[in-house]
Design a protein around this motif. Structure first.
Motif, PDB file in Angstrom:
ATOM      1  N   PRO A 200      -2.462  11.997   2.697  1.00 48.20           N
ATOM      2  CA  PRO A 200      -1.875  12.459   3.950  1.00 48.20           C
ATOM      3  C   PRO A 200      -2.923  12.723   5.011  1.00 48.20           C
ATOM      4  O   PRO A 200      -4.096  12.937   4.724  1.00 48.20           O
ATOM      5  CB  PRO A 200      -1.156  13.758   3.543  1.00 48.20           C
TER       6      PRO A 200
ATOM      7  N   THR B  67      -1.568  19.955   3.279  1.00 50.81           N
ATOM      8  CA  THR B  67      -1.163  21.344   3.428  1.00 50.81           C
ATOM      9  C   THR B  67      -1.791  22.170   2.333  1.00 50.81           C
ATOM     10  O   THR B  67      -1.639  21.865   1.156  1.00 50.81           O
ATOM     11  CB  THR B  67       0.367  21.462   3.335  1.00 50.81           C
TER      12      THR B  67
ATOM     13  N   ARG C 146       2.491  12.896   6.018  1.00 51.20           N
ATOM     14  CA  ARG C 146       2.001  13.689   4.885  1.00 51.20           C
ATOM     15  C   ARG C 146       1.769  12.841   3.638  1.00 51.20           C
ATOM     16  O   ARG C 146       1.514  13.358   2.550  1.00 51.20           O
ATOM     17  CB  ARG C 146       2.962  14.833   4.569  1.00 51.20           C
TER      18      ARG C 146
END
Length: 392
Positions: A12, A16, A330
């Motif tokens: 990605p 995150t 992502r």
């Protein structure tokens, strides 16, 4: 529209970070070893890397050099293609796509896996059913990659991906083995910790974005009502000589629903209609690309999914495109693929959906989407909205 054959999983654009552990939590589990040491481990990891269990597929794993690790390679792209492509022309196009992914990803090597439930395991006096077809395909792939100076480092075949089923080699010395449990793969473990679902098939992935007919049938009247309200708002903005007033108000409608999702409340059907009308404003649509870079990315993707499942054509195209964009950014190429397929089915001339689909099919890395996101943030700032803030 021609059938789609490519699903990709890539690194990605901006991973995150995991949520911090609470103070009273037990020691965290050990970080799974990302290096796969034998064919069985690679095969068991494929469902996690793709997000679903593939069938009748050619799966390509593209390797890149691992920085600071001499002699080691890291997985850069995993791509799945339908195995049943009739004729030489279709096969040639498939191999060209693979080569394109490798070249754009600066590959150092490629690994190939064929999943085919019609195949049989080779034995001493018989190479197995469909062995010639599989070896011909692998030979053509190796020849095509040679033209790009990318080595095919390994190729294997299985009937299906499941614990204790056999695998066998299609390249080099004859080798066989059995698959470990995919559910215990270090890669599966890592993806589960990150909250990535692993579906039983690609059909399940398609179903996840399918239209809810009950909701869709209620939409025309709600869209008409929302359109009237928006028209009044636009007329008011024009009369005041403030062209940005309408776009700012439309953007707030979308961001309010994203904030509600973050608070645990999914939009009502009338709210979805309002958001759909707001997305007709190109300025608003372009601004929303910027959400992939911030804390609101997950909630925004949930909203795009709800809209994709609720809206009739052609309104569905815009929402499905945004869902595809968010998934692509992502690194979830398979979800991006089915979302963009839905967008183009709703409006085959949708320019942004076509551009994103072309990027996905030709191996464009998700990092390239950051430019759209940054432009979206700048456009939001021009309207006096900070997409970086905790509360949109």
């Amino acid at each position: 529209m021609p059938p789609r054959t490519l699903d990709r999983m890539t690194t990605p654009a901006e991973p995150t970070p995991p949520e911090p552990l609470p103070a009273d939590c037990a020691d965290p589990p050990p970080e799974p070893d990302p290096h796969l040491r034998d064919p069985g481990e690679l095969i068991a990891a494929v469902p996690a890397m793709l997000g679903f269990v593939p069938a009748r597929s050619l799966v390509i794993t593209v390797l890149r050099a691992e920085p600071g690790e001499s002699g080691k390679a890291a997985i850069d792209v995993v791509a799945r293609m339908d195995l049943d492509n009739p004729g030489r022309v279709a096969t040639g196009e498939l191999l060209d796509r693979v080569a394109g992914v490798c070249v754009r990803g600066t590959a150092v090597a490629v690994l190939a896996l064929i999943i085919d439930d019609r195949a049989t395991t080779p034995v001493e006096r018989h190479r197995g059913v469909r062995s010639r077809k599989h070896r011909d395909l692998i030979g053509a792939l190796e020849h095509r990659l040679d033209a790009e100076e990318v080595p095919l480092a390994g190729a294997w075949a299985v009937r299906a991906i499941a614990v204790d089923l056999p695998w066998w080699s299609l390249l080099g010395p004859a080798r066989r083995g059995t698959q470990p449990d995919p559910s215990t793969s270090p890669v599966t473990f890592k993806h589960v910790l990150e909250g990535r679902p692993i579906r039983g098939s690609r059909d399940e992935l398609i179903e996840s974005v399918a239209v809810n007919a009950v909701v869709r049938d209620k939409m025309p009247a709600l869209l008409a009502a929302a359109t009237e309200v928006a028209a009044d708002r636009l007329a008011h903005a024009v009369s005041r000589g403030e062209p940005n007033f309408y776009s700012r108000a439309a953007l707030r409608i979308v961001l309010t629903q994203i904030a509600s999702i973050e608070a645990g409340t999914l939009p009502a059907i009338a709210d979805l209609a309002e958001v759909a009308v707001a997305l007709r404003d190109r300025t608003v649509r372009d601004i929303l690309f910027g959400l992939i870079l911030g804390v609101h990315a997950d909630a925004a993707e949930t909203l795009w999914l709800e809209l994709t499942r609720a809206l009739p054509d052609p309104e569905r195209a815009e929402a499905a495109m945004l869902l595809g964009y968010a998934a692509y950014a992502r690194g979830d190429g398979p979800l991006a693929g089915v979302a963009l397929e839905a967008a183009l089915a709703a409006d085959e001339s949708h320019r942004m959906a076509n551009l994103l689909d072309l990027g996905l099919q030709t191996g464009m890395h998700p990092d390239r989407l950051r430019r759209l996101a940054e432009a979206g943030r700048e456009a939001a700032a021009d309207l006096g909205v900070d997409l970086r803030s905790e509360h949109p």
